[in-house]
Enzyme design. Sequence first.
Site, short mmCIF file in Angstrom:
data_model
loop_
_atom_site.label_atom_id
_atom_site.label_comp_id
_atom_site.label_asym_id
_atom_site.label_seq_id
_atom_site.Cartn_x
_atom_site.Cartn_y
_atom_site.Cartn_z
N GLU A 204 31.77 14.81 28.94
CA GLU A 204 32.05 16.04 28.01
C GLU A 204 32.50 14.71 26.79
O GLU A 204 33.54 14.70 26.58
CB GLU A 204 32.79 17.03 28.10
CG GLU A 204 32.82 18.34 27.32
CD GLU A 204 33.48 19.49 27.37
OE1 GLU A 204 35.24 18.89 27.79
OE2 GLU A 204 33.75 20.03 27.64
N CYS B 99 32.52 23.77 24.12
CA CYS B 99 32.81 24.13 25.37
C CYS B 99 31.12 24.24 26.36
O CYS B 99 30.20 23.86 27.39
CB CYS B 99 33.29 24.52 26.29
SG CYS B 99 33.36 27.04 25.75
N THR C 299 39.53 20.51 31.19
CA THR C 299 39.97 20.59 32.27
C THR C 299 41.11 19.79 33.21
O THR C 299 41.91 20.28 33.45
CB THR C 299 38.35 19.56 33.18
OG1 THR C 299 37.23 20.42 32.54
CG2 THR C 299 39.07 19.17 34.38
N SER D 29 47.93 23.50 18.79
CA SER D 29 48.97 22.29 17.56
C SER D 29 47.79 22.03 16.69
O SER D 29 48.72 21.95 15.35
CB SER D 29 50.18 21.86 17.90
OG SER D 29 49.95 20.64 18.68
N GLU E 13 39.18 28.96 31.66
CA GLU E 13 38.13 28.49 30.99
C GLU E 13 38.42 26.80 30.83
O GLU E 13 38.99 26.90 29.42
CB GLU E 13 37.92 29.52 29.72
CG GLU E 13 38.01 31.07 29.98
CD GLU E 13 36.63 31.32 30.57
OE1 GLU E 13 35.32 30.38 31.45
OE2 GLU E 13 36.25 32.36 31.19
N TRP F 26 41.35 24.52 20.21
CA TRP F 26 41.83 24.47 18.71
C TRP F 26 40.21 25.00 17.96
O TRP F 26 39.63 25.33 16.90
CB TRP F 26 42.12 22.97 17.98
CG TRP F 26 40.99 21.37 18.95
CD1 TRP F 26 41.44 21.05 19.79
CD2 TRP F 26 39.79 21.20 18.49
NE1 TRP F 26 41.04 19.90 19.93
CE2 TRP F 26 39.58 20.77 19.49
CE3 TRP F 26 38.44 21.84 17.77
CZ2 TRP F 26 38.62 19.81 19.39
CZ3 TRP F 26 37.32 20.79 17.38
CH2 TRP F 26 37.80 20.06 18.95
N LYS G 50 49.99 30.85 22.69
CA LYS G 50 50.96 29.73 22.31
C LYS G 50 48.98 28.81 22.38
O LYS G 50 48.43 28.89 22.64
CB LYS G 50 50.49 28.60 23.25
CG LYS G 50 51.78 27.74 23.42
CD LYS G 50 51.37 26.31 23.70
CE LYS G 50 50.66 25.83 24.15
NZ LYS G 50 50.34 25.26 22.28
N GLN H 210 39.42 12.01 18.25
CA GLN H 210 37.77 12.48 18.06
C GLN H 210 36.77 11.84 18.25
O GLN H 210 35.95 11.62 19.04
CB GLN H 210 37.69 14.16 17.93
CG GLN H 210 37.16 15.81 18.49
CD GLN H 210 36.99 15.78 20.23
OE1 GLN H 210 38.67 14.85 20.74
NE2 GLN H 210 35.80 15.27 21.11
P1 NAD Z 1 43.25 21.03 25.70
O1 NAD Z 1 42.86 21.45 26.96
O2 NAD Z 1 43.82 20.03 24.71
O3 NAD Z 1 44.44 22.37 25.22
C1 NAD Z 1 44.16 23.67 25.32
C2 NAD Z 1 45.48 24.00 24.96
O4 NAD Z 1 46.38 23.69 26.16
C3 NAD Z 1 46.53 23.86 23.86
O5 NAD Z 1 47.10 25.42 23.61
C4 NAD Z 1 47.37 22.74 24.38
O6 NAD Z 1 48.64 22.65 23.09
C5 NAD Z 1 47.66 23.46 25.19
N1 NAD Z 1 48.36 23.21 26.17
C6 NAD Z 1 48.00 21.51 26.58
N2 NAD Z 1 49.30 20.75 27.49
C7 NAD Z 1 49.80 21.82 27.74
C8 NAD Z 1 51.00 22.05 28.83
N3 NAD Z 1 51.08 21.64 29.73
N4 NAD Z 1 51.14 23.75 29.08
C9 NAD Z 1 50.74 24.71 28.81
N5 NAD Z 1 50.11 24.76 27.66
C10 NAD Z 1 48.57 23.22 27.38
O7 NAD Z 1 41.89 21.19 24.71
P2 NAD Z 1 41.46 21.41 23.65
O8 NAD Z 1 41.53 19.73 22.95
O9 NAD Z 1 42.16 22.56 22.86
O10 NAD Z 1 40.13 21.98 23.59
C11 NAD Z 1 38.92 21.54 24.19
C12 NAD Z 1 38.25 21.53 25.66
O11 NAD Z 1 38.50 23.00 26.08
C13 NAD Z 1 36.98 21.09 25.05
O12 NAD Z 1 37.15 20.31 26.96
C14 NAD Z 1 36.26 22.33 26.17
O13 NAD Z 1 35.32 22.42 26.36
C15 NAD Z 1 37.25 23.26 26.21
N6 NAD Z 1 36.47 24.91 25.89
C16 NAD Z 1 36.42 25.32 26.89
C17 NAD Z 1 35.87 26.87 27.13
C18 NAD Z 1 35.38 27.73 28.29
O14 NAD Z 1 35.76 28.62 27.54
N7 NAD Z 1 35.50 27.14 29.05
C19 NAD Z 1 36.31 27.26 25.52
C20 NAD Z 1 36.33 26.08 24.09
C21 NAD Z 1 37.07 25.30 24.70
#
Ligand code: NAD
Length: 473
Positions: free
Chosen positions: A376, A282, A228, A176, A248, A149, A173, A329
Amino acid sequence: MKQYTKQYIGGQWREGRGKEMSNFNPYTNELLYTYKGANQEDVDDAYKAAQAAQVEWAATTPAHKIQMLKKLIPAFESLREDMIACDTEEGGKSIHIGGVDLNYIIEAIEDAIRYPTMIQGTIMPSNIPGRECYGYKVPKGVIGVISPWNHLFVLAMRYTLPAIACGNAVVLKPSSETPGSAMILAEAFDKAGFPAGLFNVVAGAGSEIGDYFVTHPIPAMHSFTGSTETGRRISELAGRHFKDVALEMGGNNVMIVLDDADVSKAIKSVGFGKFLLNGQVCMAVNRFIVMDAVHDRFVEELTAMVKSLKCGNPSDPTVNIGPLINNTQVKSVEAFVEKTLQAGATVAVEGKTEGNVVHPWVLTNVSNKMPTACCEVFGPVCSVIKVSSEEEAIAVANDTEYGLSGCVWTEDIFRGIQVSKKVQTGNMHINSHPISAEYHVLFGGEKSSGRGRSGGQWYINSFTKEVLITVNL
Ligand code: NAD
Protein backbone atom coordinates in the site's frame (compact mmCIF):
# COMPACT_ATOMS: atom_id res chain seq x y z
CA MET A 1 -5.94 27.93 12.70
CA LYS A 2 -6.91 27.81 16.38
CA GLN A 3 -4.63 26.25 18.99
CA TYR A 4 -5.84 22.90 20.27
CA THR A 5 -4.05 22.36 23.54
CA LYS A 6 -6.57 20.66 25.82
CA GLN A 7 -8.01 17.17 26.20
CA TYR A 8 -11.79 16.67 26.46
CA ILE A 9 -12.54 14.37 29.38
CA GLY A 10 -15.80 14.05 31.31
CA GLY A 11 -17.17 17.21 29.70
CA GLN A 12 -14.14 19.26 30.84
CA TRP A 13 -11.38 20.85 28.78
CA ARG A 14 -8.18 20.15 30.63
CA GLU A 15 -4.44 19.78 30.12
CA GLY A 16 -3.09 16.33 29.56
CA ARG A 17 -0.63 14.92 32.07
CA GLY A 18 1.58 13.17 29.50
CA LYS A 19 4.41 14.10 27.15
CA GLU A 20 4.75 17.52 25.56
CA MET A 21 3.63 17.09 21.93
CA SER A 22 4.06 19.37 18.90
CA ASN A 23 1.98 19.66 15.79
CA PHE A 24 3.31 20.96 12.46
CA ASN A 25 1.81 22.19 9.20
CA PRO A 26 2.88 19.50 6.69
CA TYR A 27 3.18 22.05 3.85
CA THR A 28 5.02 24.93 5.55
CA ASN A 29 6.57 22.86 8.38
CA GLU A 30 5.62 25.71 10.74
CA LEU A 31 4.78 24.79 14.34
CA LEU A 32 1.00 25.00 14.72
CA TYR A 33 0.72 24.37 18.47
CA THR A 34 2.17 22.39 21.33
CA TYR A 35 0.12 20.52 23.88
CA LYS A 36 0.49 18.13 26.78
CA GLY A 37 -0.56 14.70 25.58
CA ALA A 38 -2.86 12.45 27.58
CA ASN A 39 -1.22 9.91 29.90
CA GLN A 40 -2.64 6.69 31.31
CA GLU A 41 -4.40 8.50 34.19
CA ASP A 42 -6.18 10.68 31.65
CA VAL A 43 -7.28 7.60 29.73
CA ASP A 44 -8.51 6.12 32.99
CA ASP A 45 -10.51 9.27 33.79
CA ALA A 46 -12.02 9.34 30.30
CA TYR A 47 -13.13 5.72 30.46
CA LYS A 48 -14.61 6.17 33.96
CA ALA A 49 -16.51 9.27 32.85
CA ALA A 50 -17.79 7.39 29.80
CA GLN A 51 -18.89 4.44 31.91
CA ALA A 52 -20.86 6.67 34.26
CA ALA A 53 -22.51 8.67 31.44
CA GLN A 54 -23.41 5.61 29.39
CA VAL A 55 -25.78 4.11 31.94
CA GLU A 56 -28.07 7.14 31.94
CA TRP A 57 -27.77 7.67 28.20
CA ALA A 58 -28.77 4.07 27.44
CA ALA A 59 -31.88 4.51 29.56
CA THR A 60 -33.13 7.55 27.61
CA THR A 61 -35.82 7.14 24.96
CA PRO A 62 -35.03 6.87 21.26
CA ALA A 63 -36.77 10.24 20.81
CA HIS A 64 -34.37 11.87 23.27
CA LYS A 65 -31.32 10.37 21.56
CA ILE A 66 -32.59 11.57 18.18
CA GLN A 67 -33.23 15.06 19.52
CA MET A 68 -29.68 15.26 20.90
CA LEU A 69 -28.10 13.90 17.71
CA LYS A 70 -29.99 16.52 15.67
CA LYS A 71 -28.42 19.27 17.81
CA LEU A 72 -25.04 18.23 16.45
CA ILE A 73 -25.93 19.57 12.99
CA PRO A 74 -25.98 23.30 13.90
CA ALA A 75 -23.06 22.70 16.27
CA PHE A 76 -20.92 21.35 13.42
CA GLU A 77 -22.17 24.03 11.02
CA SER A 78 -20.94 26.70 13.44
CA LEU A 79 -17.47 25.07 13.32
CA ARG A 80 -17.26 24.95 9.53
CA GLU A 81 -14.39 27.46 9.16
CA ASP A 82 -12.38 25.84 11.96
CA MET A 83 -12.82 22.46 10.29
CA ILE A 84 -11.59 23.72 6.93
CA ALA A 85 -8.60 25.50 8.49
CA CYS A 86 -7.67 22.44 10.49
CA ASP A 87 -8.06 20.04 7.55
CA THR A 88 -5.80 22.21 5.40
CA GLU A 89 -3.22 23.34 7.93
CA GLU A 90 -2.97 20.25 10.12
CA GLY A 91 -3.91 17.57 7.58
CA GLY A 92 -2.60 19.09 4.32
CA LYS A 93 -5.93 18.55 2.58
CA SER A 94 -6.61 20.75 -0.48
CA ILE A 95 -8.81 23.63 0.63
CA HIS A 96 -11.26 23.18 -2.26
CA ILE A 97 -12.48 19.93 -0.70
CA GLY A 98 -12.30 21.27 2.86
CA GLY A 99 -16.02 21.95 3.15
CA VAL A 100 -16.85 18.44 2.01
CA ASP A 101 -16.08 16.92 5.40
CA LEU A 102 -18.87 18.94 7.01
CA ASN A 103 -21.31 17.60 4.42
CA TYR A 104 -20.15 14.04 5.11
CA ILE A 105 -20.61 14.53 8.85
CA ILE A 106 -24.10 15.95 8.40
CA GLU A 107 -24.98 12.93 6.24
CA ALA A 108 -23.61 10.68 8.98
CA ILE A 109 -25.75 12.43 11.61
CA GLU A 110 -28.84 12.18 9.39
CA ASP A 111 -28.23 8.47 9.03
CA ALA A 112 -27.45 7.91 12.73
CA ILE A 113 -30.72 9.48 13.87
CA ARG A 114 -32.49 6.45 12.36
CA TYR A 115 -30.67 3.92 14.53
CA PRO A 116 -32.30 4.45 17.94
CA THR A 117 -35.64 3.36 16.46
CA MET A 118 -34.19 0.56 14.32
CA ILE A 119 -33.00 -1.59 17.22
CA GLN A 120 -35.21 -4.66 17.49
CA GLY A 121 -35.25 -7.77 19.64
CA THR A 122 -36.48 -11.34 19.09
CA ILE A 123 -39.13 -13.48 20.78
CA MET A 124 -38.36 -17.21 20.73
CA PRO A 125 -40.52 -20.15 21.78
CA SER A 126 -39.31 -22.39 24.59
CA ASN A 127 -39.64 -26.16 25.07
CA ILE A 128 -40.18 -25.51 28.77
CA PRO A 129 -43.94 -25.28 29.33
CA GLY A 130 -45.09 -21.80 30.31
CA ARG A 131 -41.80 -20.09 29.34
CA GLU A 132 -41.09 -17.36 26.78
CA CYS A 133 -37.61 -16.29 25.65
CA TYR A 134 -36.85 -12.69 24.79
CA GLY A 135 -33.66 -11.65 22.97
CA TYR A 136 -32.84 -8.00 23.69
CA LYS A 137 -30.37 -5.90 21.71
CA VAL A 138 -28.61 -3.68 24.22
CA PRO A 139 -25.69 -1.27 23.93
CA LYS A 140 -22.25 -2.77 24.47
CA GLY A 141 -21.28 -0.03 26.96
CA VAL A 142 -18.15 2.02 26.34
CA ILE A 143 -16.55 1.92 22.90
CA GLY A 144 -12.93 2.93 22.22
CA VAL A 145 -12.67 4.58 18.81
CA ILE A 146 -9.14 4.73 17.37
CA SER A 147 -8.72 6.89 14.27
CA PRO A 148 -5.99 7.48 11.68
CA TRP A 149 -4.77 10.91 10.55
CA ASN A 150 -6.25 10.79 7.07
CA HIS A 151 -9.81 12.08 6.89
CA LEU A 152 -10.06 12.17 10.67
CA PHE A 153 -13.34 14.08 10.94
CA VAL A 154 -15.20 11.60 8.82
CA LEU A 155 -13.45 8.44 9.96
CA ALA A 156 -13.89 9.22 13.65
CA MET A 157 -17.53 10.23 13.26
CA ARG A 158 -18.34 7.25 11.04
CA TYR A 159 -18.08 5.05 14.13
CA THR A 160 -18.70 7.48 16.99
CA LEU A 161 -22.18 8.53 15.80
CA PRO A 162 -23.67 5.03 15.36
CA ALA A 163 -22.08 3.90 18.63
CA ILE A 164 -23.73 6.77 20.51
CA ALA A 165 -27.02 6.40 18.61
CA CYS A 166 -27.13 2.77 19.80
CA GLY A 167 -26.81 3.87 23.44
CA ASN A 168 -23.05 3.59 24.01
CA ALA A 169 -20.50 6.13 25.23
CA VAL A 170 -17.28 6.79 23.32
CA VAL A 171 -13.67 7.59 24.11
CA LEU A 172 -11.85 8.69 20.96
CA LYS A 173 -8.10 8.36 20.54
CA PRO A 174 -7.07 10.33 17.45
CA SER A 175 -3.77 10.02 15.65
CA SER A 176 -1.15 12.29 17.19
CA GLU A 177 -0.73 13.81 13.68
CA THR A 178 -4.26 15.29 13.81
CA PRO A 179 -5.37 15.93 17.41
CA GLY A 180 -6.88 19.33 16.52
CA SER A 181 -9.50 17.71 14.30
CA ALA A 182 -10.56 15.47 17.18
CA MET A 183 -10.87 18.47 19.51
CA ILE A 184 -13.21 20.13 16.99
CA LEU A 185 -15.40 17.04 17.20
CA ALA A 186 -15.39 17.41 20.98
CA GLU A 187 -16.34 21.08 20.62
CA ALA A 188 -19.38 20.04 18.58
CA PHE A 189 -20.55 17.55 21.23
CA ASP A 190 -19.94 20.16 23.89
CA LYS A 191 -21.91 22.86 22.03
CA ALA A 192 -24.76 20.44 21.33
CA GLY A 193 -25.11 19.88 25.09
CA PHE A 194 -24.43 16.15 25.28
CA PRO A 195 -24.12 14.78 28.81
CA ALA A 196 -20.62 15.12 30.28
CA GLY A 197 -18.59 12.00 29.65
CA LEU A 198 -20.65 10.57 26.81
CA PHE A 199 -17.99 11.60 24.27
CA ASN A 200 -14.36 12.07 25.30
CA VAL A 201 -11.13 12.70 23.44
CA VAL A 202 -7.69 11.66 24.68
CA ALA A 203 -4.87 12.70 22.36
CA GLY A 204 -1.43 11.45 23.21
CA ALA A 205 1.63 9.50 22.16
CA GLY A 206 0.84 5.97 20.97
CA SER A 207 3.86 4.73 22.95
CA GLU A 208 2.44 6.26 26.15
CA ILE A 209 -1.27 5.41 25.93
CA GLY A 210 -1.81 3.12 22.89
CA ASP A 211 -1.72 -0.33 24.50
CA TYR A 212 -3.29 0.95 27.71
CA PHE A 213 -6.19 2.41 25.74
CA VAL A 214 -6.87 -1.02 24.22
CA THR A 215 -6.39 -3.24 27.27
CA HIS A 216 -8.19 -1.00 29.79
CA PRO A 217 -10.94 -2.99 31.57
CA ILE A 218 -13.81 -0.56 30.86
CA PRO A 219 -14.25 -0.56 27.04
CA ALA A 220 -16.20 -3.53 25.72
CA MET A 221 -15.16 -2.91 22.14
CA HIS A 222 -12.67 -1.04 20.00
CA SER A 223 -13.51 0.36 16.61
CA PHE A 224 -10.16 0.80 14.89
CA THR A 225 -9.32 2.49 11.59
CA GLY A 226 -5.68 2.55 10.56
CA SER A 227 -2.87 0.45 9.18
CA THR A 228 -2.90 -3.33 9.05
CA GLU A 229 0.20 -3.49 11.23
CA THR A 230 -1.44 -1.53 14.07
CA GLY A 231 -4.75 -3.34 13.54
CA ARG A 232 -2.99 -6.66 14.06
CA ARG A 233 -1.52 -5.47 17.35
CA ILE A 234 -4.87 -4.08 18.55
CA SER A 235 -6.61 -7.29 17.56
CA GLU A 236 -4.08 -9.39 19.49
CA LEU A 237 -4.29 -7.19 22.60
CA ALA A 238 -8.07 -6.98 22.49
CA GLY A 239 -8.39 -10.73 21.93
CA ARG A 240 -6.33 -11.48 25.02
CA HIS A 241 -8.78 -9.34 27.02
CA PHE A 242 -11.90 -10.72 25.25
CA LYS A 243 -12.90 -7.36 23.79
CA ASP A 244 -14.81 -7.09 20.54
CA VAL A 245 -13.05 -5.34 17.67
CA ALA A 246 -14.14 -3.83 14.40
CA LEU A 247 -11.15 -3.26 12.13
CA GLU A 248 -10.88 -1.04 9.05
CA MET A 249 -7.30 -1.36 7.82
CA GLY A 250 -5.07 -0.87 4.83
CA GLY A 251 -5.83 -1.67 1.20
CA ASN A 252 -4.16 -2.49 -2.09
CA ASN A 253 -7.10 -1.67 -4.29
CA VAL A 254 -7.41 -2.37 -7.98
CA MET A 255 -8.91 -0.69 -10.97
CA ILE A 256 -9.42 -3.47 -13.52
CA VAL A 257 -9.89 -2.12 -17.04
CA LEU A 258 -11.30 -4.84 -19.31
CA ASP A 259 -10.90 -4.84 -23.10
CA ASP A 260 -14.44 -3.45 -23.66
CA ALA A 261 -14.11 -0.59 -21.14
CA ASP A 262 -14.90 3.05 -21.82
CA VAL A 263 -11.31 4.14 -21.17
CA SER A 264 -12.01 7.87 -21.10
CA LYS A 265 -14.68 7.50 -18.42
CA ALA A 266 -12.35 5.29 -16.39
CA ILE A 267 -9.63 7.95 -16.57
CA LYS A 268 -12.08 10.68 -15.50
CA SER A 269 -12.75 8.71 -12.30
CA VAL A 270 -9.04 8.53 -11.46
CA GLY A 271 -8.83 12.19 -10.36
CA PHE A 272 -10.97 11.34 -7.33
CA GLY A 273 -10.33 7.59 -7.11
CA LYS A 274 -6.57 7.90 -6.91
CA PHE A 275 -5.63 11.45 -5.94
CA LEU A 276 -8.19 12.43 -3.28
CA LEU A 277 -6.26 13.54 -0.18
CA ASN A 278 -3.06 13.47 -2.21
CA GLY A 279 -3.32 9.70 -2.67
CA GLN A 280 -3.74 9.00 1.05
CA VAL A 281 -7.09 7.22 1.11
CA CYS A 282 -7.43 3.58 2.17
CA MET A 283 -9.84 2.85 -0.70
CA ALA A 284 -7.81 4.67 -3.40
CA VAL A 285 -6.59 2.76 -6.45
CA ASN A 286 -3.12 1.35 -5.84
CA ARG A 287 -2.91 -0.90 -8.93
CA PHE A 288 -4.30 -0.27 -12.41
CA ILE A 289 -4.71 -3.70 -14.03
CA VAL A 290 -5.32 -3.07 -17.72
CA MET A 291 -5.99 -5.56 -20.54
CA ASP A 292 -3.55 -5.30 -23.44
CA ALA A 293 -6.24 -4.33 -25.99
CA VAL A 294 -6.79 -0.97 -24.24
CA HIS A 295 -3.47 -0.64 -22.38
CA ASP A 296 -1.70 1.88 -24.61
CA ARG A 297 -4.73 4.17 -24.84
CA PHE A 298 -5.24 3.93 -21.08
CA VAL A 299 -1.61 4.94 -20.40
CA GLU A 300 -1.79 7.78 -22.91
CA GLU A 301 -4.96 9.25 -21.38
CA LEU A 302 -3.80 8.65 -17.81
CA THR A 303 -0.54 10.44 -18.59
CA ALA A 304 -2.37 13.45 -19.99
CA MET A 305 -4.75 13.62 -17.04
CA VAL A 306 -1.99 13.28 -14.42
CA LYS A 307 0.12 15.95 -16.13
CA SER A 308 -2.82 18.35 -15.83
CA LEU A 309 -2.93 18.08 -12.02
CA LYS A 310 -1.63 21.10 -10.10
CA CYS A 311 0.58 20.44 -7.08
CA GLY A 312 1.57 22.77 -4.25
CA ASN A 313 0.03 24.78 -1.44
CA PRO A 314 -3.22 23.15 -0.22
CA SER A 315 -4.54 26.59 0.77
CA ASP A 316 -4.62 27.54 -2.92
CA PRO A 317 -8.08 26.48 -4.17
CA THR A 318 -6.70 25.65 -7.64
CA VAL A 319 -4.29 23.04 -6.23
CA ASN A 320 -5.22 19.36 -6.62
CA ILE A 321 -2.30 17.71 -4.82
CA GLY A 322 -0.87 19.09 -1.58
CA PRO A 323 1.63 17.68 0.90
CA LEU A 324 1.74 14.20 2.34
CA ILE A 325 1.12 14.14 6.07
CA ASN A 326 4.79 14.14 7.09
CA ASN A 327 8.30 13.60 5.82
CA THR A 328 8.38 9.97 6.92
CA GLN A 329 5.50 9.32 4.55
CA VAL A 330 7.34 11.20 1.77
CA LYS A 331 10.45 9.08 2.26
CA SER A 332 8.38 5.92 2.25
CA VAL A 333 6.70 6.82 -1.07
CA GLU A 334 10.05 7.80 -2.61
CA ALA A 335 11.59 4.47 -1.55
CA PHE A 336 8.70 2.52 -3.08
CA VAL A 337 9.18 4.34 -6.41
CA GLU A 338 12.96 3.98 -6.43
CA LYS A 339 12.83 0.22 -5.76
CA THR A 340 10.14 -0.29 -8.40
CA LEU A 341 12.23 1.53 -10.99
CA GLN A 342 15.25 -0.59 -10.03
CA ALA A 343 13.07 -3.67 -10.54
CA GLY A 344 12.44 -2.66 -14.17
CA ALA A 345 9.33 -0.47 -14.27
CA THR A 346 9.32 2.42 -16.75
CA VAL A 347 8.27 6.03 -16.21
CA ALA A 348 5.31 7.52 -18.07
CA VAL A 349 5.05 10.57 -15.79
CA GLU A 350 8.03 11.48 -13.67
CA GLY A 351 7.16 12.85 -10.27
CA LYS A 352 9.40 14.89 -8.01
CA THR A 353 9.43 15.97 -4.39
CA GLU A 354 9.18 19.57 -3.20
CA GLY A 355 9.13 19.75 0.60
CA ASN A 356 6.43 17.28 1.58
CA VAL A 357 4.63 17.60 -1.77
CA VAL A 358 5.14 14.54 -3.95
CA HIS A 359 4.20 15.27 -7.56
CA PRO A 360 2.42 12.30 -9.11
CA TRP A 361 4.19 9.42 -10.79
CA VAL A 362 2.82 7.08 -13.46
CA LEU A 363 4.79 3.84 -13.73
CA THR A 364 4.23 1.30 -16.48
CA ASN A 365 5.58 -2.21 -17.13
CA VAL A 366 4.92 -2.84 -13.46
CA SER A 367 4.60 -6.42 -12.26
CA ASN A 368 2.54 -7.40 -9.27
CA LYS A 369 5.67 -8.30 -7.29
CA MET A 370 7.20 -4.83 -7.56
CA PRO A 371 7.04 -2.66 -4.40
CA THR A 372 4.53 -0.05 -5.62
CA ALA A 373 2.18 -2.89 -6.63
CA CYS A 374 2.54 -5.36 -3.77
CA CYS A 375 2.45 -2.74 -0.99
CA GLU A 376 0.00 0.00 0.00
CA VAL A 377 1.89 3.10 -1.24
CA PHE A 378 -0.42 5.75 0.29
CA GLY A 379 0.73 8.50 -2.05
CA PRO A 380 0.21 9.83 -5.60
CA VAL A 381 1.80 6.94 -7.49
CA CYS A 382 -0.01 5.07 -10.30
CA SER A 383 1.26 1.57 -11.11
CA VAL A 384 -0.04 0.16 -14.39
CA ILE A 385 0.07 -3.63 -14.82
CA LYS A 386 -0.65 -5.01 -18.30
CA VAL A 387 -2.56 -8.32 -18.50
CA SER A 388 -3.68 -10.39 -21.47
CA SER A 389 -6.95 -11.87 -20.19
CA GLU A 390 -9.81 -11.39 -17.77
CA GLU A 391 -8.61 -14.46 -15.82
CA GLU A 392 -5.13 -12.98 -15.48
CA ALA A 393 -6.64 -9.68 -14.29
CA ILE A 394 -8.55 -11.49 -11.53
CA ALA A 395 -5.51 -13.58 -10.55
CA VAL A 396 -3.33 -10.45 -10.30
CA ALA A 397 -6.02 -8.57 -8.34
CA ASN A 398 -6.21 -11.42 -5.80
CA ASP A 399 -2.47 -11.81 -5.43
CA THR A 400 -2.28 -9.57 -2.37
CA GLU A 401 -2.82 -9.89 1.36
CA TYR A 402 -5.36 -7.03 1.20
CA GLY A 403 -9.05 -6.97 0.25
CA LEU A 404 -10.61 -3.58 0.91
CA SER A 405 -12.05 -2.09 -2.25
CA GLY A 406 -11.74 -2.18 -6.02
CA CYS A 407 -13.45 -1.48 -9.29
CA VAL A 408 -13.86 -2.91 -12.75
CA TRP A 409 -14.56 -1.03 -15.98
CA THR A 410 -16.52 -2.78 -18.73
CA GLU A 411 -19.42 -1.96 -21.01
CA ASP A 412 -20.93 -5.36 -20.14
CA ILE A 413 -22.49 -5.05 -16.67
CA PHE A 414 -23.08 -8.81 -16.36
CA ARG A 415 -19.37 -9.41 -17.08
CA GLY A 416 -18.53 -6.74 -14.49
CA ILE A 417 -20.61 -8.53 -11.86
CA GLN A 418 -18.99 -11.92 -12.64
CA VAL A 419 -15.50 -10.43 -12.38
CA SER A 420 -16.40 -8.53 -9.17
CA LYS A 421 -17.63 -11.74 -7.52
CA LYS A 422 -14.24 -13.36 -8.17
CA VAL A 423 -12.17 -10.53 -6.72
CA GLN A 424 -11.49 -11.23 -3.04
CA THR A 425 -12.39 -7.88 -1.59
CA GLY A 426 -15.10 -6.47 0.65
CA ASN A 427 -16.28 -3.81 -1.81
CA MET A 428 -16.27 -3.76 -5.63
CA HIS A 429 -17.66 -1.04 -7.88
CA ILE A 430 -18.54 -1.44 -11.54
CA ASN A 431 -17.81 1.55 -13.77
CA SER A 432 -16.79 3.78 -10.90
CA HIS A 433 -13.68 4.34 -8.77
CA PRO A 434 -13.23 2.38 -5.52
CA ILE A 435 -13.63 5.27 -3.02
CA SER A 436 -17.17 4.85 -1.77
CA ALA A 437 -18.65 4.35 1.69
CA GLU A 438 -22.24 5.51 2.10
CA TYR A 439 -23.44 5.49 5.70
CA HIS A 440 -26.51 3.33 5.11
CA VAL A 441 -24.70 0.86 2.84
CA LEU A 442 -22.69 -2.23 3.77
CA PHE A 443 -18.94 -1.56 3.98
CA GLY A 444 -15.88 -3.47 5.20
CA GLY A 445 -12.69 -5.25 4.23
CA GLU A 446 -11.55 -8.85 3.67
CA LYS A 447 -8.25 -10.59 4.37
CA SER A 448 -5.76 -8.18 6.02
CA SER A 449 -8.00 -5.17 5.29
CA GLY A 450 -10.74 -5.57 7.82
CA ARG A 451 -12.95 -7.43 10.21
CA GLY A 452 -16.62 -6.65 10.66
CA ARG A 453 -19.03 -4.65 8.58
CA SER A 454 -20.28 -1.10 8.99
CA GLY A 455 -23.18 0.87 7.50
CA GLY A 456 -26.89 1.00 8.44
CA GLN A 457 -28.08 -2.20 10.15
CA TRP A 458 -24.47 -3.47 10.29
CA TYR A 459 -23.63 -0.60 12.65
CA ILE A 460 -26.44 -1.74 14.92
CA ASN A 461 -25.12 -5.31 14.88
CA SER A 462 -21.67 -4.00 15.69
CA PHE A 463 -22.55 -1.62 18.51
CA THR A 464 -25.14 -3.72 20.34
CA LYS A 465 -25.01 -7.15 21.95
CA GLU A 466 -27.86 -9.63 22.31
CA VAL A 467 -28.91 -10.88 25.71
CA LEU A 468 -31.52 -13.44 26.64
CA ILE A 469 -34.22 -12.94 29.24
CA THR A 470 -36.66 -15.78 29.88
CA VAL A 471 -40.02 -15.42 31.59
CA ASN A 472 -41.92 -18.22 33.27
CA LEU A 473 -45.44 -17.06 32.64
P1 NAD B 1 -1.77 3.87 12.12
O1 NAD B 1 -2.11 2.42 12.16
O2 NAD B 1 -0.36 4.28 12.20
O3 NAD B 1 -2.54 4.64 13.30
C1 NAD B 1 -3.94 4.55 13.46
C2 NAD B 1 -4.30 4.90 14.88
O4 NAD B 1 -3.83 3.88 15.75
C3 NAD B 1 -3.67 6.20 15.41
O5 NAD B 1 -4.61 6.87 16.22
C4 NAD B 1 -2.52 5.70 16.24
O6 NAD B 1 -2.12 6.60 17.25
C5 NAD B 1 -3.16 4.46 16.85
N1 NAD B 1 -2.25 3.48 17.45
C6 NAD B 1 -0.99 3.15 17.07
N2 NAD B 1 -0.53 2.16 17.88
C7 NAD B 1 -1.52 1.86 18.76
C8 NAD B 1 -1.66 0.94 19.84
N3 NAD B 1 -0.69 0.08 20.16
N4 NAD B 1 -2.81 0.93 20.53
C9 NAD B 1 -3.81 1.79 20.22
N5 NAD B 1 -3.75 2.67 19.21
C10 NAD B 1 -2.61 2.72 18.49
O7 NAD B 1 -2.46 4.41 10.77
P2 NAD B 1 -2.30 5.86 10.12
O8 NAD B 1 -0.93 5.98 9.56
O9 NAD B 1 -2.79 6.89 11.08
O10 NAD B 1 -3.37 5.78 8.92
C11 NAD B 1 -3.08 5.29 7.64
C12 NAD B 1 -3.53 3.84 7.51
O11 NAD B 1 -4.92 3.73 7.83
C13 NAD B 1 -3.42 3.32 6.08
O12 NAD B 1 -2.91 2.00 6.10
C14 NAD B 1 -4.86 3.31 5.58
O13 NAD B 1 -5.11 2.37 4.56
C15 NAD B 1 -5.59 2.98 6.83
N6 NAD B 1 -6.99 3.41 6.72
C16 NAD B 1 -7.98 2.47 6.57
C17 NAD B 1 -9.31 2.86 6.41
C18 NAD B 1 -10.42 1.85 6.19
O14 NAD B 1 -11.60 2.23 6.22
N7 NAD B 1 -10.12 0.60 5.95
C19 NAD B 1 -9.62 4.23 6.42
C20 NAD B 1 -8.60 5.15 6.57
C21 NAD B 1 -7.29 4.74 6.74
